[in-house]
Design a protein around this motif. Sequence first.
Motif, PDB file in Angstrom:
ATOM      1  N   ASP A 127      11.337   3.917 -12.404  1.00 33.34           N
ATOM      2  CA  ASP A 127      10.993   2.494 -12.398  1.00 33.34           C
ATOM      3  C   ASP A 127      11.513   1.816 -11.134  1.00 33.34           C
ATOM      4  OD1 ASP A 127       9.652   2.589 -14.787  1.00 33.34           O
ATOM      5  OD2 ASP A 127      11.337   1.879 -16.002  1.00 33.34           O
ATOM      6  N   ASP A 128      12.737   2.190 -10.720  1.00 33.06           N
ATOM      7  CA  ASP A 128      13.272   1.652  -9.470  1.00 33.06           C
ATOM      8  C   ASP A 128      12.362   2.019  -8.304  1.00 33.06           C
ATOM      9  OD1 ASP A 128      15.540   0.614 -10.758  1.00 33.06           O
ATOM     10  OD2 ASP A 128      16.643   2.494 -10.512  1.00 33.06           O
ATOM     11  N   PHE A 129      11.926   3.278  -8.295  1.00 28.86           N
ATOM     12  CA  PHE A 129      11.047   3.752  -7.226  1.00 28.86           C
ATOM     13  C   PHE A 129       9.749   2.942  -7.196  1.00 28.86           C
ATOM     14  CE2 PHE A 129       7.408   6.390  -6.041  1.00 28.86           C
ATOM     15  CZ  PHE A 129       7.719   6.666  -4.725  1.00 28.86           C
ATOM     16  N   CYS A 130       9.173   2.705  -8.356  1.00 25.74           N
ATOM     17  CA  CYS A 130       7.924   1.946  -8.415  1.00 25.74           C
ATOM     18  C   CYS A 130       8.099   0.546  -7.834  1.00 25.74           C
ATOM     19  CB  CYS A 130       7.430   1.850  -9.857  1.00 25.74           C
ATOM     20  SG  CYS A 130       6.913   3.425 -10.571  1.00 25.74           S
ATOM     21  N   GLY A 131       9.213  -0.090  -8.176  1.00 25.39           N
ATOM     22  CA  GLY A 131       9.442  -1.453  -7.702  1.00 25.39           C
ATOM     23  C   GLY A 131       9.578  -1.536  -6.193  1.00 25.39           C
ATOM     24  N   VAL A 132      10.450  -0.703  -5.619  1.00 30.44           N
ATOM     25  CA  VAL A 132      10.681  -0.789  -4.179  1.00 30.44           C
ATOM     26  C   VAL A 132       9.487  -0.259  -3.391  1.00 30.44           C
ATOM     27  CG1 VAL A 132      13.191  -0.715  -4.389  1.00 30.44           C
ATOM     28  CG2 VAL A 132      11.921   1.431  -4.152  1.00 30.44           C
ATOM     29  N   THR A 133       8.738   0.673  -3.971  1.00 31.92           N
ATOM     30  CA  THR A 133       7.561   1.189  -3.282  1.00 31.92           C
ATOM     31  C   THR A 133       6.470   0.129  -3.203  1.00 31.92           C
ATOM     32  OG1 THR A 133       8.030   3.476  -3.922  1.00 31.92           O
ATOM     33  CG2 THR A 133       5.773   2.975  -3.278  1.00 31.92           C
ATOM     34  N   CYS A 134       6.279  -0.646  -4.283  1.00 30.44           N
ATOM     35  CA  CYS A 134       5.320  -1.754  -4.227  1.00 30.44           C
ATOM     36  C   CYS A 134       5.679  -2.728  -3.111  1.00 30.44           C
ATOM     37  CB  CYS A 134       5.284  -2.487  -5.567  1.00 30.44           C
ATOM     38  SG  CYS A 134       4.341  -1.645  -6.856  1.00 30.44           S
ATOM     39  N   LEU A 135       6.971  -3.021  -2.976  1.00 30.86           N
ATOM     40  CA  LEU A 135       7.411  -3.920  -1.908  1.00 30.86           C
ATOM     41  C   LEU A 135       7.136  -3.317  -0.537  1.00 30.86           C
ATOM     42  CD1 LEU A 135      10.831  -5.114  -3.384  1.00 30.86           C
ATOM     43  CD2 LEU A 135       8.726  -6.440  -3.217  1.00 30.86           C
ATOM     44  N   ALA A 136       7.421  -2.029  -0.384  1.00 27.33           N
ATOM     45  CA  ALA A 136       7.201  -1.360   0.897  1.00 27.33           C
ATOM     46  C   ALA A 136       5.722  -1.330   1.253  1.00 27.33           C
ATOM     47  CB  ALA A 136       7.772   0.056   0.851  1.00 27.33           C
ATOM     48  N   VAL A 137       4.874  -1.040   0.276  1.00 31.37           N
ATOM     49  CA  VAL A 137       3.428  -0.999   0.515  1.00 31.37           C
ATOM     50  C   VAL A 137       2.932  -2.359   0.987  1.00 31.37           C
ATOM     51  CG1 VAL A 137       1.180  -0.854  -0.641  1.00 31.37           C
ATOM     52  CG2 VAL A 137       2.897   0.915  -1.036  1.00 31.37           C
ATOM     53  N   GLU A 138       3.339  -3.423   0.297  1.00 29.37           N
ATOM     54  CA  GLU A 138       2.903  -4.761   0.687  1.00 29.37           C
ATOM     55  C   GLU A 138       3.406  -5.126   2.083  1.00 29.37           C
ATOM     56  OE1 GLU A 138       0.895  -7.279  -0.743  1.00 29.37           O
ATOM     57  OE2 GLU A 138       0.245  -5.398  -1.645  1.00 29.37           O
ATOM     58  N   SER A 139       4.638  -4.734   2.408  1.00 27.59           N
ATOM     59  CA  SER A 139       5.193  -5.026   3.724  1.00 27.59           C
ATOM     60  C   SER A 139       4.391  -4.333   4.821  1.00 27.59           C
ATOM     61  CB  SER A 139       6.659  -4.571   3.773  1.00 27.59           C
ATOM     62  OG  SER A 139       7.207  -4.769   5.060  1.00 27.59           O
ATOM     63  N   ILE A 140       4.014  -3.085   4.582  1.00 32.00           N
ATOM     64  CA  ILE A 140       3.232  -2.323   5.565  1.00 32.00           C
ATOM     65  C   ILE A 140       1.844  -2.925   5.726  1.00 32.00           C
ATOM     66  CG2 ILE A 140       2.166  -0.079   6.012  1.00 32.00           C
ATOM     67  CD1 ILE A 140       4.615   1.171   4.545  1.00 32.00           C
ATOM     68  N   LEU A 141       1.209  -3.269   4.624  1.00 34.59           N
ATOM     69  CA  LEU A 141      -0.118  -3.863   4.678  1.00 34.59           C
ATOM     70  C   LEU A 141      -0.094  -5.217   5.376  1.00 34.59           C
ATOM     71  CD1 LEU A 141      -1.382  -2.924   1.112  1.00 34.59           C
ATOM     72  CD2 LEU A 141      -2.355  -2.099   3.264  1.00 34.59           C
ATOM     73  N   ASP A 142       0.982  -5.959   5.200  1.00 28.62           N
ATOM     74  CA  ASP A 142       1.104  -7.244   5.879  1.00 28.62           C
ATOM     75  C   ASP A 142       1.113  -7.083   7.391  1.00 28.62           C
ATOM     76  OD1 ASP A 142       1.079  -8.790   3.633  1.00 28.62           O
ATOM     77  OD2 ASP A 142       3.251  -9.020   3.496  1.00 28.62           O
TER      78      ASP A 142
END
Length: 346
Positions: A127-142
């Motif tokens: 669950d921790d991985f899912c949370g921080v990965t969503c943040l990382a994905v959005e940061s990269i896409l931004d």
Amino acid sequence: MFLFLLCLVSLLQIMTINMMTMCKQTQTLPNVPLSIGGGHSHNLLDVLNVHRQKDKVVIVMGATGTGKSKLSIDLATRFPAEIINSDKMQLYEGLDIATNKISPQAQRGVPHHLLGVLDPNADFSADDFCGVTCLAVESILDRDRLPIIVGGSNSYIEALIDGYDKMFRSRYDCCFLWVDVSLPVLQSFVSDRVDQMVENGMVEEVRQFFDPNADYTKGIRRAIGVPEFDDFFRNGPSLDEETRALLLEQAIIQVKDNTCKLACRQLEKIRRLRNKGWSLHPLDATEVYRKRGKEADEAWDRLVSGPSSVIVRQFIYNVKAEVPTNLTAIRVPAAMETAALAAATY
């Protein structure tokens, strides 16, 4: 017309915020320096364009030793991209040799996220991985770049893709690349790789983490290559040289055996995900591992790197013809944004 657009924007903004909130839920992780810099913002198009294309994410899978990291670097040097690590042991700081982290030199300047960022003793869940990965994905896409998620922890990937009521799938269009190597060939390779890791200093590296009271079920000490040396570190100093050498040899054999078992489990998990309905693009790298030197490099380009680039190019641009190599609009086509802005100012 203007009032209708205002209402539409408000409604879609609420829906978008709710969706992102669900995606980014995670447990509090104190003192975890994640390399996902940059704030997150939503532009007008994010909330106005109901039928916009999903954001693109590439996921590279495969058993240990198959060349996942190499492929992700190849792709990231052909397309503007950043890499997110999904190997649960490589998330931790330290034991770079034992966990086979990709070296800064081998990264070839490609930004990596979630690599060596956790305290070695920290607990970290799927669950921790899912949370921080969503943040990382959005940061990269931004930053208008392509997120490439790569690693051998398929349980983390499954939790990300199929968890949260499949919110990740609803927001992102995913391309799964599966680097495969026949098991007998792979087992021979990983055995040789362990010998190379020992030669590179793995034993002394692991010795620094030895603690007679350590819990091998938590943190980085769960990594293959750590508990196997416990007997050697614990009893070796009091034994004669011959017995000590025998203990070391037994520990290395255990590391090889456990690595081969891990590869089998990972392969079984990938096949189960495929049977579950995941659309995986298999890339057979067996021939690569049967060759050496220039012939191996040529086989890699022909069988793995080249075909993967074609798959990713088609995935990103939704076309089969040759396309430009720059990703000027991973998120949304510029023409669509212009039309949306024109409608909003009508």
